[in-house]
Design a protein around this motif. Structure first.
Motif, PDB file in Angstrom:
ATOM      1  N   LYS A 273     192.076  -4.200  82.706  1.00 26.75           N
ATOM      2  CA  LYS A 273     193.068  -4.756  81.785  1.00 26.75           C
ATOM      3  C   LYS A 273     193.052  -6.282  81.754  1.00 26.75           C
ATOM      4  N   PHE A 274     192.409  -6.901  82.751  1.00 30.35           N
ATOM      5  CA  PHE A 274     192.306  -8.361  82.781  1.00 30.35           C
ATOM      6  C   PHE A 274     190.918  -8.855  82.375  1.00 30.35           C
ATOM      7  N   GLN A 275     190.062  -7.947  81.910  1.00 27.53           N
ATOM      8  CA  GLN A 275     188.706  -8.324  81.513  1.00 27.53           C
ATOM      9  C   GLN A 275     188.616  -8.521  79.999  1.00 27.53           C
ATOM     10  N   ARG A 276     187.922  -9.583  79.608  1.00 27.27           N
ATOM     11  CA  ARG A 276     187.526  -9.753  78.204  1.00 27.27           C
ATOM     12  C   ARG A 276     186.071 -10.213  78.224  1.00 27.27           C
ATOM     13  N   LEU A 277     185.198  -9.395  77.652  1.00 15.04           N
ATOM     14  CA  LEU A 277     183.764  -9.674  77.672  1.00 15.04           C
ATOM     15  C   LEU A 277     183.348 -10.373  76.384  1.00 15.04           C
ATOM     16  N   TRP A 278     182.654 -11.497  76.556  1.00 17.36           N
ATOM     17  CA  TRP A 278     182.159 -12.278  75.424  1.00 17.36           C
ATOM     18  C   TRP A 278     180.648 -12.148  75.337  1.00 17.36           C
ATOM     19  N   LEU A 279     180.153 -11.928  74.136  1.00 14.48           N
ATOM     20  CA  LEU A 279     178.716 -11.866  73.895  1.00 14.48           C
ATOM     21  C   LEU A 279     178.160 -13.283  73.841  1.00 14.48           C
ATOM     22  N   CYS A 280     177.180 -13.566  74.690  1.00 13.05           N
ATOM     23  CA  CYS A 280     176.561 -14.896  74.718  1.00 13.05           C
ATOM     24  C   CYS A 280     175.272 -14.861  73.906  1.00 13.05           C
ATOM     25  N   GLN A 281     175.219 -15.645  72.859  1.00 12.10           N
ATOM     26  CA  GLN A 281     174.070 -15.651  71.964  1.00 12.10           C
ATOM     27  C   GLN A 281     173.392 -17.015  71.964  1.00 12.10           C
ATOM     28  N   ARG A 282     172.077 -16.978  71.770  1.00 15.42           N
ATOM     29  CA  ARG A 282     171.318 -18.222  71.709  1.00 15.42           C
ATOM     30  C   ARG A 282     171.463 -18.846  70.328  1.00 15.42           C
ATOM     31  N   ARG A 283     171.801 -20.126  70.312  1.00 10.83           N
ATOM     32  CA  ARG A 283     171.973 -20.841  69.056  1.00 10.83           C
ATOM     33  C   ARG A 283     170.646 -21.420  68.583  1.00 10.83           C
ATOM     34  N   GLN A 284     170.646 -21.901  67.351  1.00  8.10           N
ATOM     35  CA  GLN A 284     169.428 -22.471  66.786  1.00  8.10           C
ATOM     36  C   GLN A 284     168.963 -23.698  67.555  1.00  8.10           C
ATOM     37  N   ASN A 285     169.902 -24.418  68.201  1.00  3.55           N
ATOM     38  CA  ASN A 285     169.518 -25.621  68.947  1.00  3.55           C
ATOM     39  C   ASN A 285     169.045 -25.313  70.366  1.00  3.55           C
ATOM     40  N   GLY A 286     168.935 -24.012  70.715  1.00  6.04           N
ATOM     41  CA  GLY A 286     168.383 -23.633  72.008  1.00  6.04           C
ATOM     42  C   GLY A 286     169.406 -23.366  73.093  1.00  6.04           C
ATOM     43  N   THR A 287     170.670 -23.724  72.877  1.00  2.00           N
ATOM     44  CA  THR A 287     171.699 -23.461  73.880  1.00  2.00           C
ATOM     45  C   THR A 287     172.169 -22.010  73.772  1.00  2.00           C
ATOM     46  N   ARG A 288     172.792 -21.508  74.840  1.00  2.00           N
ATOM     47  CA  ARG A 288     173.340 -20.150  74.830  1.00  2.00           C
ATOM     48  C   ARG A 288     174.833 -20.238  75.139  1.00  2.00           C
ATOM     49  N   ARG A 289     175.653 -19.775  74.197  1.00  2.00           N
ATOM     50  CA  ARG A 289     177.101 -19.907  74.331  1.00  2.00           C
ATOM     51  C   ARG A 289     177.811 -18.597  73.969  1.00  2.00           C
ATOM     52  N   PRO A 290     178.993 -18.349  74.549  1.00  2.00           N
ATOM     53  CA  PRO A 290     179.802 -17.202  74.124  1.00  2.00           C
ATOM     54  C   PRO A 290     180.200 -17.355  72.660  1.00  2.00           C
TER      55      PRO A 290
ATOM     56  N   GLU B 253     181.744 -33.937  72.596  1.00  3.06           N
ATOM     57  CA  GLU B 253     181.204 -32.585  72.508  1.00  3.06           C
ATOM     58  C   GLU B 253     179.751 -32.608  72.964  1.00  3.06           C
ATOM     59  N   GLU B 254     179.439 -31.784  73.975  1.00  3.97           N
ATOM     60  CA  GLU B 254     178.053 -31.620  74.408  1.00  3.97           C
ATOM     61  C   GLU B 254     177.412 -30.591  73.484  1.00  3.97           C
ATOM     62  N   ILE B 255     176.478 -31.037  72.650  1.00  2.00           N
ATOM     63  CA  ILE B 255     175.933 -30.184  71.594  1.00  2.00           C
ATOM     64  C   ILE B 255     174.615 -29.537  72.007  1.00  2.00           C
ATOM     65  N   LYS B 256     173.664 -30.341  72.468  1.00  2.00           N
ATOM     66  CA  LYS B 256     172.369 -29.806  72.875  1.00  2.00           C
ATOM     67  C   LYS B 256     171.704 -30.795  73.820  1.00  2.00           C
ATOM     68  N   PHE B 257     170.577 -30.354  74.423  1.00  2.00           N
ATOM     69  CA  PHE B 257     169.866 -31.230  75.348  1.00  2.00           C
ATOM     70  C   PHE B 257     168.357 -31.189  75.161  1.00  2.00           C
ATOM     71  N   GLU B 258     167.861 -30.367  74.244  1.00  2.00           N
ATOM     72  CA  GLU B 258     166.433 -30.322  73.960  1.00  2.00           C
ATOM     73  C   GLU B 258     166.199 -30.421  72.459  1.00  2.00           C
ATOM     74  N   PRO B 259     165.224 -31.225  72.006  1.00  2.00           N
ATOM     75  CA  PRO B 259     164.346 -32.072  72.835  1.00  2.00           C
ATOM     76  C   PRO B 259     165.033 -33.345  73.319  1.00  2.00           C
ATOM     77  N   ASN B 260     166.169 -33.681  72.702  1.00  2.00           N
ATOM     78  CA  ASN B 260     166.917 -34.860  73.117  1.00  2.00           C
ATOM     79  C   ASN B 260     168.383 -34.498  73.303  1.00  2.00           C
ATOM     80  N   VAL B 261     169.062 -35.303  74.093  1.00  2.00           N
ATOM     81  CA  VAL B 261     170.484 -35.072  74.333  1.00  2.00           C
ATOM     82  C   VAL B 261     171.281 -35.420  73.081  1.00  2.00           C
ATOM     83  N   MET B 262     172.204 -34.534  72.728  1.00  2.00           N
ATOM     84  CA  MET B 262     173.133 -34.798  71.632  1.00  2.00           C
ATOM     85  C   MET B 262     174.539 -34.562  72.158  1.00  2.00           C
ATOM     86  N   CYS B 263     175.255 -35.646  72.391  1.00  2.00           N
ATOM     87  CA  CYS B 263     176.612 -35.599  72.928  1.00  2.00           C
ATOM     88  C   CYS B 263     177.430 -36.612  72.136  1.00  2.00           C
TER      89      CYS B 263
END
Length: 300
Positions: free
Chosen positions: A62-79, A171-181
């Motif tokens: 009852k205290f669990q909520r599962l989030w699907l983590c998907q890979r974004r176009q910029n290479g990061t993986r987020r819920p 906002e930390e957006i991506k890190f490959e090929p360059n950092v975008m923050c």
């Protein structure tokens, strides 16, 4: 095994807290190779899998909520979204067509129960320019129509700041090929700032002077850390018939922060090791030492 089972990797808040800022891991949220993995039969329902998680991890269903983590176009993986009530009644094989990565949110009395598009789940990182340290703070639900300005009191409380401390948000957006923050406009809504589920918000004290610290902003710190990650050509092999080029990435990041008291500044020693193996199997080592902004290169 691949047809009868799914490999489900489940990241928890504890994983993010132990990984981010430790062992050279700063970007994104979690290394899924270092979290719990479960081999689940495809005919098992999601709710039965959640009951298994309750036994293994100690979090009641009852205290669990599962989030699907998907890979974004910029290479990061987020819920990206939570599993809904219909999916929980279905089998693992019907919900997930392949191996999957999940984030387990543990609900508390303040957690919204019925999520809609108005709520966004964001992840918080805190940067301390005095210690040049980045660490994970936790998660926060924000309203699309609210502004970053509205969550400043909460962020001050989480960091232990006084009520009138000026802070900056990125906002930390991506890190490959360059950092975008990029800096957030605290006076515009989260929608205007293009914040969505799984985004990372970094916050810090507003520096009083740009020359006060070596890396006064989290953006400069992340750009610095990114430069320390080195991918190098390791092997070159050629036989009598044809040539083969075997390349592998070698990542070494050894950061030693030496603080000499009562010296007013940090003496930073950053060492990198690059290993190049040739056909003769001889080894060539290069150490780079950085003392503040000066580089000394030693070869032997």
């Amino acid at each position: 095994m691949a047809q009868d089972h799914r490999t489900i990797k489940v990241a928890r808040d504890e994983d993010l807290r132990s990984q981010i800022g430790s062992g050279g891991f700063y970007f994104d949220l979690v290394d899924f190779d270092r979290v719990r993995a479960f081999q689940v039969p495809v005919d098992t329902t999601v709710i039965l899998f959640m009951e298994e998680l309750a036994k293994e991890l100690g979090t009641p269903v009852k205290f669990q909520r599962l989030w699907l983590c998907q890979r974004r176009q910029n290479g990061t993986r987020r819920p990206s979204r939570p599993l809904n009530s219909k999916e929980k009644k279905l089998s693992i094989g019907r919900v997930f067509s392949a191996d999957v990565k999940l984030f387990l949110e543990v609900l508390n009395p303040c957690s919204p129960r019925n999520l809609n598009r108005e709520y966004l789940l964001v992840f918080l990182k805190f940067y301390d320019p005095e210690q040049t340290q980045l660490r994970y703070i936790g998660t926060l639900f924000v309203s699309c129509s609210s502004r970053p300005l509205d969550i400043l009191p909460k962020l001050r409380s989480l960091a232990g700041f006084c009520a009138d401390e000026e802070i900056e948000l990125y906002e930390e957006i991506k890190f490959e090929p360059n950092v975008m923050c990029e800096a957030l406009d605290i006076h515009h809504t989260f929608t205007v700032n293009q914040i969505e589920n799984g985004d990372i918000i970094c916050f810090q004290k507003r520096p009083k002077s740009c020359n006060q610290h070596l890396y006064p902003s989290v953006k400069l710190f992340l750009e610095h850390v990114h430069k320390l990650t080195v991918a190098f050509l390791l092997f070159y092999f050629q036989d009598s018939n044809c040539g083969f080029l075997l390349a592998a990435g070698l990542h070494f990041q050894l950061t030693l922060n030496l603080v000499f008291q009562p010296a007013p500044t940090f003496l930073r020693l950053q060492a990198f090791v690059l290993l190049l193996l040739f056909e003769s199997c001889c080894a060539f080592y290069v150490f780079f030492f950085s003392i503040q902004s000066c580089w000394i290169v030693l070869y032997w």
